[in-house]
Write a protein that holds these residues in place. Structure first.
Motif, PDB file in Angstrom:
ATOM      1  N   CYS A 270       0.826  -1.165   0.072  1.00 27.87           N
ATOM      2  CA  CYS A 270       0.048   0.113   0.056  1.00 27.87           C
ATOM      3  C   CYS A 270       0.941   1.201  -0.078  1.00 27.87           C
ATOM      4  CB  CYS A 270      -0.853  -0.079   1.205  1.00 27.87           C
ATOM      5  SG  CYS A 270      -2.110  -1.283   1.124  1.00 27.87           S
ATOM      6  N   PRO A 271       0.307   2.500  -0.338  1.00 29.38           N
ATOM      7  CA  PRO A 271       1.036   3.507  -0.448  1.00 29.38           C
ATOM      8  C   PRO A 271       1.280   4.127   1.019  1.00 29.38           C
ATOM      9  CG  PRO A 271      -0.889   3.760  -1.656  1.00 29.38           C
ATOM     10  CD  PRO A 271      -0.910   2.554  -1.004  1.00 29.38           C
ATOM     11  N   VAL A 272       2.307   4.959   1.300  1.00 33.00           N
ATOM     12  CA  VAL A 272       2.523   5.434   2.446  1.00 33.00           C
ATOM     13  C   VAL A 272       1.249   6.154   3.099  1.00 33.00           C
ATOM     14  CG1 VAL A 272       3.944   7.086   3.804  1.00 33.00           C
ATOM     15  CG2 VAL A 272       5.056   6.126   1.741  1.00 33.00           C
ATOM     16  N   PRO A 273       0.674   5.837   4.265  1.00 33.15           N
ATOM     17  CA  PRO A 273      -0.239   6.263   4.736  1.00 33.15           C
ATOM     18  C   PRO A 273      -0.417   7.837   4.979  1.00 33.15           C
ATOM     19  CG  PRO A 273       0.617   5.139   6.338  1.00 33.15           C
ATOM     20  CD  PRO A 273       1.657   4.785   5.080  1.00 33.15           C
ATOM     21  N   ASP A 274      -1.772   8.810   5.029  1.00 38.06           N
ATOM     22  CA  ASP A 274      -1.627   9.986   5.389  1.00 38.06           C
ATOM     23  C   ASP A 274      -2.742  10.155   5.987  1.00 38.06           C
ATOM     24  OD1 ASP A 274      -1.876  12.627   5.331  1.00 38.06           O
ATOM     25  OD2 ASP A 274      -2.649  13.035   3.069  1.00 38.06           O
ATOM     26  N   THR A 275      -2.653   9.847   7.462  1.00 35.54           N
ATOM     27  CA  THR A 275      -3.611   9.935   8.245  1.00 35.54           C
ATOM     28  C   THR A 275      -4.345  10.791   8.680  1.00 35.54           C
ATOM     29  OG1 THR A 275      -1.724   8.402   9.818  1.00 35.54           O
ATOM     30  CG2 THR A 275      -4.020   9.389  10.818  1.00 35.54           C
ATOM     31  N   ASP A 276      -3.984  12.124   8.560  1.00 30.16           N
ATOM     32  CA  ASP A 276      -4.745  13.399   8.619  1.00 30.16           C
ATOM     33  C   ASP A 276      -5.218  14.004   7.286  1.00 30.16           C
ATOM     34  OD1 ASP A 276      -2.508  14.292   7.433  1.00 30.16           O
ATOM     35  OD2 ASP A 276      -1.695  15.414   9.172  1.00 30.16           O
ATOM     36  N   LYS A 277      -4.971  13.161   6.243  1.00 31.55           N
ATOM     37  CA  LYS A 277      -5.474  13.531   4.767  1.00 31.55           C
ATOM     38  C   LYS A 277      -5.515  14.708   4.491  1.00 31.55           C
ATOM     39  CE  LYS A 277      -7.606   9.737   5.103  1.00 31.55           C
ATOM     40  NZ  LYS A 277      -7.016   8.508   4.351  1.00 31.55           N
ATOM     41  N   ASP A 278      -3.961  15.287   4.663  1.00 26.79           N
ATOM     42  CA  ASP A 278      -3.636  16.936   4.350  1.00 26.79           C
ATOM     43  C   ASP A 278      -2.780  16.753   3.105  1.00 26.79           C
ATOM     44  OD1 ASP A 278      -1.324  15.759   5.420  1.00 26.79           O
ATOM     45  OD2 ASP A 278      -1.089  17.387   6.995  1.00 26.79           O
ATOM     46  N   GLY A 279      -2.566  15.528   2.563  1.00 24.70           N
ATOM     47  CA  GLY A 279      -1.744  15.588   1.164  1.00 24.70           C
ATOM     48  C   GLY A 279      -0.266  15.371   1.425  1.00 24.70           C
ATOM     49  N   VAL A 280       0.271  15.265   2.740  1.00 26.40           N
ATOM     50  CA  VAL A 280       1.509  15.045   3.280  1.00 26.40           C
ATOM     51  C   VAL A 280       1.530  13.667   3.889  1.00 26.40           C
ATOM     52  CG1 VAL A 280       3.407  15.825   4.689  1.00 26.40           C
ATOM     53  CG2 VAL A 280       1.858  17.400   3.468  1.00 26.40           C
ATOM     54  N   ASN A 281       2.196  12.649   3.373  1.00 29.25           N
ATOM     55  CA  ASN A 281       2.134  11.227   3.940  1.00 29.25           C
ATOM     56  C   ASN A 281       3.042  11.396   5.282  1.00 29.25           C
ATOM     57  OD1 ASN A 281       5.209  10.478   3.799  1.00 29.25           O
ATOM     58  ND2 ASN A 281       4.858  10.704   1.426  1.00 29.25           N
ATOM     59  N   ASP A 282       2.597  10.366   6.029  1.00 31.15           N
ATOM     60  CA  ASP A 282       3.041  10.235   7.491  1.00 31.15           C
ATOM     61  C   ASP A 282       4.459  10.211   7.734  1.00 31.15           C
ATOM     62  OD1 ASP A 282       0.241  10.247   8.038  1.00 31.15           O
ATOM     63  OD2 ASP A 282       0.298   8.186   8.734  1.00 31.15           O
ATOM     64  N   GLU A 283       5.297   9.793   6.860  1.00 31.92           N
ATOM     65  CA  GLU A 283       6.650   9.618   6.616  1.00 31.92           C
ATOM     66  C   GLU A 283       7.413  11.070   6.921  1.00 31.92           C
ATOM     67  OE1 GLU A 283       8.445   6.779   4.219  1.00 31.92           O
ATOM     68  OE2 GLU A 283       7.519   5.130   5.248  1.00 31.92           O
ATOM     69  N   GLU A 284       6.678  12.166   6.099  1.00 28.27           N
ATOM     70  CA  GLU A 284       7.021  13.143   6.075  1.00 28.27           C
ATOM     71  C   GLU A 284       6.214  14.262   6.802  1.00 28.27           C
ATOM     72  OE1 GLU A 284       7.018  13.851   1.785  1.00 28.27           O
ATOM     73  OE2 GLU A 284       8.645  12.652   1.273  1.00 28.27           O
ATOM     74  N   ASN A 296       4.775  23.544   5.341  1.00 28.25           N
ATOM     75  CA  ASN A 296       5.150  23.633   6.914  1.00 28.25           C
ATOM     76  C   ASN A 296       5.386  22.183   7.229  1.00 28.25           C
ATOM     77  OD1 ASN A 296       5.565  25.448   8.944  1.00 28.25           O
ATOM     78  ND2 ASN A 296       3.605  25.024   9.656  1.00 28.25           N
ATOM     79  N   PHE A 297       5.813  21.173   6.549  1.00 32.15           N
ATOM     80  CA  PHE A 297       6.029  19.810   6.931  1.00 32.15           C
ATOM     81  C   PHE A 297       4.779  19.065   7.521  1.00 32.15           C
ATOM     82  CE2 PHE A 297       9.879  22.030   7.768  1.00 32.15           C
ATOM     83  CZ  PHE A 297      10.794  21.394   6.873  1.00 32.15           C
ATOM     84  N   GLY A 298       3.595  19.689   6.925  1.00 32.73           N
ATOM     85  CA  GLY A 298       2.162  18.776   7.257  1.00 32.73           C
ATOM     86  C   GLY A 298       1.690  19.449   8.382  1.00 32.73           C
ATOM     87  N   CYS A 299       2.368  20.321   9.083  1.00 32.27           N
ATOM     88  CA  CYS A 299       1.791  20.996  10.228  1.00 32.27           C
ATOM     89  C   CYS A 299       1.020  22.339   9.849  1.00 32.27           C
ATOM     90  CB  CYS A 299       2.970  21.204  11.253  1.00 32.27           C
ATOM     91  SG  CYS A 299       3.645  19.954  11.817  1.00 32.27           S
ATOM     92  N   PRO A 300       0.223  22.645  10.705  1.00 36.96           N
ATOM     93  CA  PRO A 300      -0.744  24.097  10.650  1.00 36.96           C
ATOM     94  C   PRO A 300       0.465  25.075  10.876  1.00 36.96           C
ATOM     95  CG  PRO A 300      -1.481  22.969  12.490  1.00 36.96           C
ATOM     96  CD  PRO A 300      -0.592  21.879  11.879  1.00 36.96           C
ATOM     97  N   ARG A 301       0.189  26.340  10.496  1.00 42.43           N
ATOM     98  CA  ARG A 301       1.237  27.370  11.251  1.00 42.43           C
ATOM     99  C   ARG A 301       0.513  27.823  12.545  1.00 42.43           C
ATOM    100  NH1 ARG A 301       4.007  28.626   6.813  1.00 42.43           N
ATOM    101  NH2 ARG A 301       3.213  28.415   4.827  1.00 42.43           N
ATOM    102  N   LEU A 302       1.795  28.383  13.011  1.00 45.41           N
ATOM    103  CA  LEU A 302       1.582  28.640  14.669  1.00 45.41           C
ATOM    104  C   LEU A 302       0.425  29.995  14.386  1.00 45.41           C
ATOM    105  CD1 LEU A 302       5.080  28.297  16.444  1.00 45.41           C
ATOM    106  CD2 LEU A 302       2.791  26.979  16.418  1.00 45.41           C
ATOM    107  N   GLU A 303       0.676  30.653  13.509  1.00 49.98           N
ATOM    108  CA  GLU A 303      -0.194  31.975  13.312  1.00 49.98           C
ATOM    109  C   GLU A 303      -1.723  31.564  12.851  1.00 49.98           C
ATOM    110  OE1 GLU A 303       2.674  31.161  11.744  1.00 49.98           O
ATOM    111  OE2 GLU A 303       4.101  32.850  11.787  1.00 49.98           O
ATOM    112  N   THR A 304      -2.276  31.252  13.879  1.00 45.08           N
ATOM    113  CA  THR A 304      -3.710  30.968  13.790  1.00 45.08           C
ATOM    114  C   THR A 304      -4.480  31.977  14.556  1.00 45.08           C
ATOM    115  OG1 THR A 304      -3.806  29.664  15.812  1.00 45.08           O
ATOM    116  CG2 THR A 304      -3.360  28.581  13.685  1.00 45.08           C
ATOM    117  N   SER A 305      -5.684  31.744  14.706  1.00 38.57           N
ATOM    118  CA  SER A 305      -6.563  32.791  15.587  1.00 38.57           C
ATOM    119  C   SER A 305      -6.342  32.757  16.880  1.00 38.57           C
ATOM    120  CB  SER A 305      -8.006  32.236  15.483  1.00 38.57           C
ATOM    121  OG  SER A 305      -8.169  30.898  15.796  1.00 38.57           O
ATOM    122  N   LYS A 306      -5.302  31.697  17.422  1.00 35.48           N
ATOM    123  CA  LYS A 306      -4.906  31.762  18.780  1.00 35.48           C
ATOM    124  C   LYS A 306      -3.715  32.562  18.924  1.00 35.48           C
ATOM    125  CE  LYS A 306      -6.977  27.227  19.420  1.00 35.48           C
ATOM    126  NZ  LYS A 306      -6.655  25.756  19.844  1.00 35.48           N
TER     127      LYS A 306
END
Length: 417
Positions: A270-284, A296-306
């Motif tokens: 099977c392909p490398v999984p993408d658990t959070d479905k953000d287009g960035v596979n879990d290995e990266e 941003n390496f599959g992470c959300p930016r810190l600059e959010t509403s918070k």
């Protein structure tokens, strides 16, 4: 004296002649444990006077002068008259070194030797006297040294499975961190593993009956007339063809859990999984359970509403955080500690073009480090944070207005590797 020596030789000959079986017997691997005593006193007396004086005066070390210890030993036969032996022992004492004063403190003395034993008779005899020589190394309180051990011993065999070993060695110093001493040891060793079994010659095979075989080009055991892939080795359940690989990923369909989608062997086809479905596979993806951005390496930016990085400001011309900046960084620390505890962040400081480039470079570095220090005080681990300054070299707008310069005086937070 001659009568005593003759008597000993007679006893040895009696035992060896009475119990000898196979002169070509070679010792199997054996391990043992030994109790020993190190004698530094007698060699010192011999070297300060002479061996004849010590013998004449019977001036040997007393039992209480010995330093005792335990050792482990491994032995293996090289031939019927030679064995290899290696021993590691430990005792506690104050090691007498010639060029180092003694301070009355004991330490662990580790001594290792590798020796060859030359035996009068093979191990098939009950009693086997031997002489030995080899090399040795020691370590005491950080001092490493080398010595040469030579000695004599006697081996008493028990039913071809265990041995009583009694030996004495004279260990001659090679380096200044060792000293001459006698090693007196007694111990037991036992064979390990099974004895080598005699080779049994099998009976001759039955005569081969030559039967004319049907043509099989690919030698897969399926005749060409029944083989749908006669030039490719295959198996019977696929009518002589190889196991198919529908998705062409090099993993055959029988082992491929995603046989219609190309994948990798470590994911069973099977392909490398993408658990959070953000287009960035879990290995990266550094945030595999939270949707993020590819850049941003599959992470959300810190600059959010918070958290708003533009609120991280400093007192004019300095690296001192404003009260508003500290409140904003409190939010960032909470996000990093609670929501993304695994993220590593690079804090990048920027300035406008007011003042010289060299001054602005140093100021940007100080500001980035000030932010790093503040986040550290708020519980963010130091090994998750790096701080760099880029001075005035990367503006996000022009510096022709106060509003533009204010935007260029900024601190950015980037996810790092």
């Amino acid at each position: 004296m001659k009568k005593i020596v003759l008597s000993v030789l007679t006893v040895c000959c009696y035992f060896t002649n009475s119990f000898g079986q196979d002169e070509n017997y070679i010792k199997r691997p054996a391990i043992g444990i030994h109790f020993f005593g190190n004698d530094f006193v007698t060699p010192q007396r011999i070297r300060s006077t002479s061996l004849s004086t010590v013998l004449k005066d019977n001036d040997w070390a007393k039992f209480s002068d010995l330093n005792f210890g335990f050792a482990g030993n491994y032995m293996k036969g090289l031939s019927n008259h030679f064995d290899f032996s290696t021993t590691l022992g430990v005792s506690f004492l104050e090691y007498p070194m010639d060029d180092k004063p003694q301070n009355g403190k004991d330490g662990a003395l580790f001594e290792w030797d590798a020796m060859v034993h030359g035996k009068m008779v093979s191990d098939k005899y009950w009693v086997s006297p031997y002489i030995s020589a080899g090399i040795g190394a020691s370590q005491w309180r950080g001092y490493f040294g080398a010595f040469i051990p030579v000695g004599v011993g006697i081996q008493v065999n028990f039913f071809d499975e265990a041995f009583l070993l009694i030996n004495t060695q004279y260990r001659m110093k090679v380096t200044s961190t060792t000293n001459y001493h006698f090693y007196q040891g007694i111990g037991f060793a036992g064979n390990i593993g099974r004895p080598k079994e005699e080779k049994v010659i099998p009976p001759p095979p039955p005569p081969v009956v030559v039967v004319e075989q049907e043509k099989d080009q690919d030698s897969d055991g399926i005749a060409d007339k029944d083989d749908k892939c006669p030039t490719q080795p295959g198996i019977a359940r696929y009518e002589g063809c190889p196991i198919p690989d529908t998705d062409g990923d090099g993993i055959n369909d029988e082992e491929d859990k995603c046989k219609d989608v190309a994948g990798l062997a470590r994911y069973q086809g099977c392909p490398v999984p993408d658990t959070d479905k953000d287009g960035v596979n879990d290995e990266e993806d550094k945030c595999p359970d939270v949707p993020g951005l590819a850049d941003n390496f599959g992470c959300p930016r810190l600059e959010t509403s918070k958290f708003n990085a533009s609120n991280v400001q400093f007192v004019t011309g300095s690296a001192t955080l404003t009260a508003g900046a500290k409140k904003e960084l409190d939010k960032a620390a909470k996000i990093l500690n609670e929501e993304y505890p695994q993220l590593k962040v690079d804090i990048v400081g920027h300035t406008d073009n007011t003042g010289g480039a060299e001054l602005n470079q140093k100021l940007s570095e100080k500001r980035a480090n000030a932010v790093k220090a503040y986040l550290g005080k708020k519980g963010v681990a130091a090994d998750r944070l790096t701080a760099t300054g880029q001075g005035q070299g990367n503006p996000i707008t022009d510096n022709n207005s106060s509003a533009g310069r204010a935007k260029n005086r900024r601190v950015e937070f980037k996810i790092s590797q």
